[in-house]
Design a protein around this motif. Sequence first.
Motif, PDB file in Angstrom:
ATOM      1  N   THR A  36     -33.981 -20.019 -55.044  1.00 45.13           N
ATOM      2  CA  THR A  36     -34.900 -19.451 -54.056  1.00 45.13           C
ATOM      3  C   THR A  36     -34.938 -20.317 -52.800  1.00 45.13           C
ATOM      4  O   THR A  36     -34.852 -19.818 -51.682  1.00 45.13           O
ATOM      5  CB  THR A  36     -36.320 -19.329 -54.658  1.00 45.13           C
ATOM      6  OG1 THR A  36     -36.230 -18.486 -55.794  1.00 45.13           O
ATOM      7  CG2 THR A  36     -37.300 -18.735 -53.659  1.00 45.13           C
ATOM      8  N   LEU A  37     -35.044 -21.635 -52.992  1.00 43.61           N
ATOM      9  CA  LEU A  37     -35.196 -22.502 -51.826  1.00 43.61           C
ATOM     10  C   LEU A  37     -33.887 -22.679 -51.064  1.00 43.61           C
ATOM     11  O   LEU A  37     -33.873 -22.711 -49.834  1.00 43.61           O
ATOM     12  CB  LEU A  37     -35.762 -23.859 -52.244  1.00 43.61           C
ATOM     13  CG  LEU A  37     -37.186 -23.732 -52.815  1.00 43.61           C
ATOM     14  CD1 LEU A  37     -37.684 -25.062 -53.335  1.00 43.61           C
ATOM     15  CD2 LEU A  37     -38.150 -23.178 -51.767  1.00 43.61           C
ATOM     16  N   ILE A  38     -32.771 -22.791 -51.784  1.00 42.18           N
ATOM     17  CA  ILE A  38     -31.509 -23.087 -51.099  1.00 42.18           C
ATOM     18  C   ILE A  38     -30.789 -21.834 -50.616  1.00 42.18           C
ATOM     19  O   ILE A  38     -30.146 -21.846 -49.573  1.00 42.18           O
ATOM     20  CB  ILE A  38     -30.561 -23.888 -52.027  1.00 42.18           C
ATOM     21  CG1 ILE A  38     -31.243 -25.157 -52.516  1.00 42.18           C
ATOM     22  CG2 ILE A  38     -29.243 -24.233 -51.322  1.00 42.18           C
ATOM     23  CD1 ILE A  38     -31.604 -26.137 -51.420  1.00 42.18           C
ATOM     24  N   LEU A 408     -26.350 -23.903 -43.742  1.00 42.44           N
ATOM     25  CA  LEU A 408     -26.387 -23.163 -45.013  1.00 42.44           C
ATOM     26  C   LEU A 408     -25.816 -21.763 -44.856  1.00 42.44           C
ATOM     27  O   LEU A 408     -25.035 -21.289 -45.680  1.00 42.44           O
ATOM     28  CB  LEU A 408     -27.844 -23.031 -45.478  1.00 42.44           C
ATOM     29  CG  LEU A 408     -28.397 -24.119 -46.367  1.00 42.44           C
ATOM     30  CD1 LEU A 408     -29.900 -23.936 -46.585  1.00 42.44           C
ATOM     31  CD2 LEU A 408     -27.693 -24.049 -47.721  1.00 42.44           C
ATOM     32  N   VAL A 409     -26.225 -21.101 -43.795  1.00 38.86           N
ATOM     33  CA  VAL A 409     -25.852 -19.705 -43.616  1.00 38.86           C
ATOM     34  C   VAL A 409     -24.394 -19.546 -43.225  1.00 38.86           C
ATOM     35  O   VAL A 409     -23.728 -18.597 -43.598  1.00 38.86           O
ATOM     36  CB  VAL A 409     -26.792 -19.069 -42.567  1.00 38.86           C
ATOM     37  CG1 VAL A 409     -26.198 -17.802 -42.004  1.00 38.86           C
ATOM     38  CG2 VAL A 409     -28.123 -18.756 -43.207  1.00 38.86           C
ATOM     39  N   LYS A 410     -23.892 -20.516 -42.478  1.00 36.96           N
ATOM     40  CA  LYS A 410     -22.519 -20.376 -42.021  1.00 36.96           C
ATOM     41  C   LYS A 410     -21.503 -20.793 -43.083  1.00 36.96           C
ATOM     42  O   LYS A 410     -20.477 -20.137 -43.254  1.00 36.96           O
ATOM     43  CB  LYS A 410     -22.315 -21.209 -40.750  1.00 36.96           C
ATOM     44  CG  LYS A 410     -21.033 -20.843 -40.010  1.00 36.96           C
ATOM     45  CD  LYS A 410     -21.032 -21.453 -38.611  1.00 36.96           C
ATOM     46  CE  LYS A 410     -19.717 -21.219 -37.926  1.00 36.96           C
ATOM     47  NZ  LYS A 410     -19.721 -20.097 -37.007  1.00 36.96           N
ATOM     48  N   TYR A 411     -21.804 -21.880 -43.793  1.00 32.74           N
ATOM     49  CA  TYR A 411     -20.801 -22.390 -44.739  1.00 32.74           C
ATOM     50  C   TYR A 411     -21.217 -22.286 -46.203  1.00 32.74           C
ATOM     51  O   TYR A 411     -20.554 -21.628 -47.000  1.00 32.74           O
ATOM     52  CB  TYR A 411     -20.469 -23.845 -44.409  1.00 32.74           C
ATOM     53  CG  TYR A 411     -19.996 -24.023 -42.992  1.00 32.74           C
ATOM     54  CD1 TYR A 411     -18.724 -23.583 -42.610  1.00 32.74           C
ATOM     55  CD2 TYR A 411     -20.825 -24.606 -42.036  1.00 32.74           C
ATOM     56  CE1 TYR A 411     -18.290 -23.713 -41.300  1.00 32.74           C
ATOM     57  CE2 TYR A 411     -20.396 -24.757 -40.715  1.00 32.74           C
ATOM     58  CZ  TYR A 411     -19.122 -24.308 -40.348  1.00 32.74           C
ATOM     59  OH  TYR A 411     -18.706 -24.431 -39.068  1.00 32.74           O
ATOM     60  N   LEU A 412     -22.295 -22.975 -46.527  1.00 37.11           N
ATOM     61  CA  LEU A 412     -22.618 -23.121 -47.939  1.00 37.11           C
ATOM     62  C   LEU A 412     -22.909 -21.780 -48.630  1.00 37.11           C
ATOM     63  O   LEU A 412     -22.316 -21.470 -49.673  1.00 37.11           O
ATOM     64  CB  LEU A 412     -23.818 -24.071 -48.090  1.00 37.11           C
ATOM     65  CG  LEU A 412     -23.973 -24.660 -49.477  1.00 37.11           C
ATOM     66  CD1 LEU A 412     -22.757 -25.517 -49.814  1.00 37.11           C
ATOM     67  CD2 LEU A 412     -25.242 -25.494 -49.574  1.00 37.11           C
TER      68      LEU A 412
END
Length: 427
Positions: A36-38, A408-412
Motif C-alpha cells: 500500500t505504501l510503496i 517510484l512511478v517512473k522506474y520502480l
Amino acid sequence: MTMAGSAIGLGNIWRFPYMVGEHGGSMFVIVYLFCTLIFSLPVFISEIVIGRRSGKSSYLAMSSLTGGNKWWKLAGLFTVLIPCVITSYYSVVGGWSLHFLWLSLKGVFTMAEPDSVTGLFSEFVLSGWGPIALLFAFLAICGLVVSFGVKTGIEKFNKITIPILFVMIILIMVYSLSLPGSMEGVRYLVTPDFSSFNSKMLVFALGQSFYSLSLGLGAIITYGSYVSRKEDIVATSFGSAISDLIFALIAGFAIMPAVFAAGIAPGAGPGLIFQSIPFVFAKMGAASPVVAYIVAILFFLSIVVAALSSTISMYEVMVAYLIEHFKMKRIPASIMVFLIVGGLGILSAMPFGILDFLDALSSNVLLVLCALISVIFVGWTLKKEDVEDEITNGGKLKSIFFKPYYYLVKYLAPVFLIVILIYNFIS
Ligand code: TRP
C-alpha cells in the motif's frame, strides 16, 4: 472524503479478512502494508493526476491528454471492461448479504446455538437457486437505481451507513476479542513468521491493496477530475490510504478472533465473514438477545448498502459508456448491463470456486495491468514538469514527496508491476 468512501467497503470487511486467512496471517498483513505504501499510494496519486490534468472521466482521460491518441483510448477501454467482471461476482456477494440480512431480521443468529450458525453459509451456497435468485435481485436493485438516475440518493444513504458499519465493526471487534479462544486469532494477526513469505502472498497482497483503494478501474481517475486545483493531491491520497488501512485492520481484528473462537479454518475462502460473524451474534444473543438482534440487523444492512453503493458506481460506468458511445437510452442500457453482468454472475453464484477465480483474476491481473498503464502514462508520457505542476499545484506547495514519488512511478513501480504480471502469467 468521497474517495475514502469509495475505498472503504466490502474490500475491507469481506475481502481483507478472507485474503489474510488464505495467505498466511500476519505476514500477509505486513506485505499488504508495504504494498500500500510503496506501490498503491503512488498509483493513487497518479490516477488523481491523470483525472485532474485531463478533467475527463477514465475512458477518455489519457487519450485527451495525448491529443486523442487511439492507443491510450484503447487503454481507457479497460477501465470500462474490468467493472463488468468485478460487478458480476461482487453482486453475488451482494446477494449473500441480502440473504444474511433476511436471516438477521428473522432473528436466526440470536436464537441459535453458536456452533450451528457457522454452517448456514455453506447450506445457502449449496442450495442451488437461492444464490442465483438473490444475485439477480441485488443487480435489479442496482439497475433500478441507475436507470432512474437516483444514484446520489444511495450515496447519501451510504454516508450514514458507512459510519454505522464502522461503529458496528468496532463493537464486534470488542465483543469478539472477549470470546474464549479469540487470543489465538490475535496471535495469528500479530506474530509474523518471516519464513512464510512467498511470491504468491506478494501477488495477492498487491491485488488486495489495489482493490481496496478502488484503483485500476477508473474510479479514482474520474474522481480526480473533480478535485479542485487548490487541493494537495499527496495529502488527499495519504488520507484515503491511511483511513482505508485502518478500517481493514479493524475488520481483521474483528473477524479473525471470531474465526478462531468458532473453530473455523482461517483459509475458508470468500464465505469467511458469513461463517464467523453469525457465531459472534449467537454468542452475543445468549447474553443479551435484544442488543444482538439489533446489532446483527444494522451490521448486515450496512454491508448490503456498502455493496450496493460500490456496485452502483461500477454499473454507472458501464451504462454511461453505452449511452455515450452507442447512443443507447438509459433504461435499455441498464437492462443490457443487467443481462450481461447477471449472466456472467451466474458462474460465480454456483459453488465451483469460479467466484474465487474471477476475484483473483480481476484483482491480481486486471487491476495490476491498469495500474501499470497509469504509472507508465504518468512516468513516461506526461512531461515531468506537468506532473510536478500537478503535485505542487503550480509551485505553490513545496512537496518533498515529488522526487521519491516520481522515481517510484517512473522506474520502480513499472518494473515491479511488469514482474508481477509475468509471474501471474507463468503461474
Ligand atoms: N474499494 C472498494 C472496496 O474496498 C471496492 C471497489 C473497487 C470500488 N473499485 C471500486 C468501489 C470502484 C467503488 C468504485 O470495497
